[in-house]
Design an enzyme around this catalytic site. Structure first.
Site, PDB file in Angstrom:
ATOM      1  N   ARG A 103      -5.052  -7.577  -0.961  1.00 56.62           N
ATOM      2  CA  ARG A 103      -3.681  -7.111  -0.706  1.00 56.62           C
ATOM      3  C   ARG A 103      -3.084  -8.090   0.297  1.00 56.62           C
ATOM      4  O   ARG A 103      -3.531  -8.173   1.449  1.00 56.62           O
ATOM      5  CB  ARG A 103      -3.656  -5.691  -0.152  1.00 56.62           C
ATOM      6  CG  ARG A 103      -2.277  -5.343   0.383  1.00 56.62           C
ATOM      7  CD  ARG A 103      -2.089  -3.893   0.711  1.00 56.62           C
ATOM      8  NE  ARG A 103      -1.918  -3.094  -0.480  1.00 56.62           N
ATOM      9  CZ  ARG A 103      -1.341  -1.884  -0.482  1.00 56.62           C
ATOM     10  NH1 ARG A 103      -0.878  -1.352   0.630  1.00 56.62           N
ATOM     11  NH2 ARG A 103      -1.214  -1.212  -1.604  1.00 56.62           N
ATOM     12  N   HIS A 130       2.582  -5.102  -8.014  1.00 61.08           N
ATOM     13  CA  HIS A 130       1.655  -4.025  -7.619  1.00 61.08           C
ATOM     14  C   HIS A 130       1.082  -3.416  -8.913  1.00 61.08           C
ATOM     15  O   HIS A 130       1.384  -2.281  -9.278  1.00 61.08           O
ATOM     16  CB  HIS A 130       2.416  -2.979  -6.797  1.00 61.08           C
ATOM     17  CG  HIS A 130       1.527  -2.053  -6.028  1.00 61.08           C
ATOM     18  ND1 HIS A 130       0.157  -2.132  -6.041  1.00 61.08           N
ATOM     19  CD2 HIS A 130       1.827  -1.001  -5.196  1.00 61.08           C
ATOM     20  CE1 HIS A 130      -0.354  -1.195  -5.264  1.00 61.08           C
ATOM     21  NE2 HIS A 130       0.636  -0.495  -4.738  1.00 61.08           N
ATOM     22  N   GLN A 133      -0.791   0.111  -9.125  1.00 64.54           N
ATOM     23  CA  GLN A 133       0.116   1.245  -8.945  1.00 64.54           C
ATOM     24  C   GLN A 133       0.728   1.662 -10.283  1.00 64.54           C
ATOM     25  O   GLN A 133       0.755   2.843 -10.639  1.00 64.54           O
ATOM     26  CB  GLN A 133       1.232   0.859  -7.960  1.00 64.54           C
ATOM     27  CG  GLN A 133       2.215   1.965  -7.706  1.00 64.54           C
ATOM     28  CD  GLN A 133       1.606   3.093  -6.900  1.00 64.54           C
ATOM     29  OE1 GLN A 133       0.997   2.847  -5.866  1.00 64.54           O
ATOM     30  NE2 GLN A 133       1.758   4.326  -7.353  1.00 64.54           N
ATOM     31  N   ASP A 220      11.156   3.789  -4.620  1.00 64.67           N
ATOM     32  CA  ASP A 220      10.231   3.202  -3.638  1.00 64.67           C
ATOM     33  C   ASP A 220      11.060   2.858  -2.395  1.00 64.67           C
ATOM     34  O   ASP A 220      12.307   2.897  -2.432  1.00 64.67           O
ATOM     35  CB  ASP A 220       9.567   1.943  -4.251  1.00 64.67           C
ATOM     36  CG  ASP A 220       8.522   1.325  -3.332  1.00 64.67           C
ATOM     37  OD1 ASP A 220       8.054   2.002  -2.394  1.00 64.67           O
ATOM     38  OD2 ASP A 220       8.170   0.138  -3.546  1.00 64.67           O
ATOM     39  N   CYS A 260       5.723   5.843  -5.296  1.00 63.74           N
ATOM     40  CA  CYS A 260       4.363   5.315  -5.092  1.00 63.74           C
ATOM     41  C   CYS A 260       3.801   5.695  -3.735  1.00 63.74           C
ATOM     42  O   CYS A 260       2.591   5.686  -3.544  1.00 63.74           O
ATOM     43  CB  CYS A 260       4.368   3.807  -5.275  1.00 63.74           C
ATOM     44  SG  CYS A 260       5.532   2.956  -4.195  1.00 63.74           S
ATOM     45  N   ARG A 288      -4.457   7.448  -8.550  1.00 62.25           N
ATOM     46  CA  ARG A 288      -4.886   6.097  -8.160  1.00 62.25           C
ATOM     47  C   ARG A 288      -6.416   6.025  -8.209  1.00 62.25           C
ATOM     48  O   ARG A 288      -6.993   5.036  -8.664  1.00 62.25           O
ATOM     49  CB  ARG A 288      -4.416   5.760  -6.727  1.00 62.25           C
ATOM     50  CG  ARG A 288      -2.909   5.619  -6.526  1.00 62.25           C
ATOM     51  CD  ARG A 288      -2.323   4.393  -7.207  1.00 62.25           C
ATOM     52  NE  ARG A 288      -2.946   3.136  -6.827  1.00 62.25           N
ATOM     53  CZ  ARG A 288      -2.630   2.410  -5.743  1.00 62.25           C
ATOM     54  NH1 ARG A 288      -1.660   2.806  -4.948  1.00 62.25           N
ATOM     55  NH2 ARG A 288      -3.247   1.264  -5.493  1.00 62.25           N
TER      56      ARG A 288
HETATM   57  N1  NVA Z   1       7.158  -1.782  -2.078  1.00 59.87           N
HETATM   58  C1  NVA Z   1       6.214  -1.219  -1.140  1.00 59.87           C
HETATM   59  C2  NVA Z   1       5.085  -0.592  -1.861  1.00 59.87           C
HETATM   60  C3  NVA Z   1       4.058   0.058  -0.979  1.00 59.87           C
HETATM   61  C4  NVA Z   1       2.925   0.658  -1.755  1.00 59.87           C
HETATM   62  C5  NVA Z   1       5.724  -2.308  -0.201  1.00 59.87           C
HETATM   63  O1  NVA Z   1       5.439  -3.403  -0.679  1.00 59.87           O
HETATM   64  O2  NVA Z   1       5.652  -2.064   0.997  1.00 59.87           O
HETATM   65  N1   CP Z   2       1.094   3.204  -3.048  1.00 64.59           N
HETATM   66  C1   CP Z   2       0.264   2.454  -2.307  1.00 64.59           C
HETATM   67  O1   CP Z   2      -0.178   1.369  -2.689  1.00 64.59           O
HETATM   68  O2   CP Z   2      -0.042   3.003  -1.105  1.00 64.59           O
HETATM   69  P1   CP Z   2      -0.772   2.307   0.087  1.00 64.59           P
HETATM   70  O3   CP Z   2       0.162   1.252   0.627  1.00 64.59           O
HETATM   71  O4   CP Z   2      -1.020   3.403   1.072  1.00 64.59           O
HETATM   72  O5   CP Z   2      -2.048   1.670  -0.400  1.00 64.59           O
END
Ligand code: NVA
Ligand code: CP
Length: 302
Positions: A103, A130, A133, A220, A260, A288
């Protein structure tokens, strides 16, 4: 040859279906307490450069359920964070591990990492995508709507990593995707153009137009991880894009609302909507786990 999961665009329909079928069986086995440990003795390394609750937990717990173990590696604690090259890190980690989750910010870094790793690499979120997700969200939609064939999914808000992965999925599967994003916050141009050409994808400026007769309304955060400095200006730009009762009333009566998570309540979604019976956000988060297990089993069991 090793398989990676870097983008849902790399999957064909049969691969999506295999993941969903597997996730369904794994969910059932867990519910009935049937042990299933195809990854006994295997180890997943998980490099995190951004925060996570769901992704970390679902992969870590999932690995435990499947008989293996997961190792959490904060980027600031490993030599990659001090300048060891991506190639050296990927090659060396592949010696110890059976799979690697990343990540991070840059999709290019994940692609480069996967190019040098000799074990499967899973994209656990980048600024661009992502994929895990969206696979799990589609699984939730199948559970709620029987099939991903047909429903109209309306994505309201920022054209971010989640939106881009929705478009990639729409390029591969027969569902309708409408997006409503304010000018200046569109999804990635290349991904959007390709999605419009290959799938049933449309971009609107007006959120109620996108939400009209939708089976699923999805949103989101307005400021993703790494965009915290833009928060104030984004709240202003997105103020007409809130998923609230008024917007949801344009959708079908039996609409489901998805997010999400994590949510910024009172910004992209109101308490009334996220806490309403239409909201499936907790089941979405639960799924998930089942979908991540299906992905790991497909990539790592052999
Ligand atoms: N768009 C958000 C998704 C988090 C799961 C981010 O990248 O922070
Ligand atoms: N939706 C998601 O990826 O959540 P986290 O950022 O908590 O992993």
């Amino acid at each position: 040859m090793k398989k990676d999961l870097l983008s849902v665009y790399d999957l064909e329909k049969a691969a999506f279906d295999e993941i969903f079928e597997r996730a369904r069986s794994l969910k059932k086995m867990l519910r009935y307490g049937e042990p299933h440990t195809p990854l006994r003795g295997k180890t997943l390394g998980m490099i995190f450069e951004k925060s996570s609750t769901r992704t970390r937990l679902s992969f870590e717990v999932g690995m435990y359920h499947l008989g293996g173990m997961a190792i959490f590696l904060s980027i600031s604690d490993i030599q990659l964070g001090r300048g060891e090259t991506v190639a050296d890190t990927a090659r060396v980690m592949s010696v110890y591990l059976d799979g690697i989750l990343l990540r991070t910010f840059s999709q290019e870094l994940v692609d480069e990492f996967a190019g040098h790793a000799t074990v499967p690499v899973i994209n656990g979120l980048t600024d661009l995508l992502h994929p895990c997700q969206i696979l799990s969200d589609l699984f939730t939609i199948i559970e709620k709507r029987e099939s991903y064939e047909g429903p109209k999914i309306a994505y309201i808000g920022d054209g971010n990593n989640v939106a881009n992965s929705w478009i990639n999925a729409a390029a591969k599967l027969p569902f309708q995707l409408t997006l409503a994003c304010p000018a200046g916050y569109d999804p990635d141009e290349t991904i959007l153009e390709r999605g419009m050409k290959e799938g049933n994808v449309a971009l609107y400026r007006n959120p109620s137009e996108a939400a009209k007769d939708a089976d699923v309304v999805y949103t989101d955060v307005w400021a993703s991880m790494g965009q915290e400095d833009e928060h104030e200006q984004r709240v202003e730009a997105f103020k007409d894009y809130q998923v609230n009762d008024a917007l949801v009333s344009y959708a079908k009566d039996d609409v489901i609302v998805m997010h999400c998570l994590p949510a910024h309540r009172g910004e992209e979604i109101t308490d009334e909507v996220i806490d309403s019976p239409r909201s499936v956000v907790v089941e979405q988060a639960e799924n998930r786990l089942h979908v991540q297990k299906a992905i790991m089993e497909m990539l790592m069991a052999s």
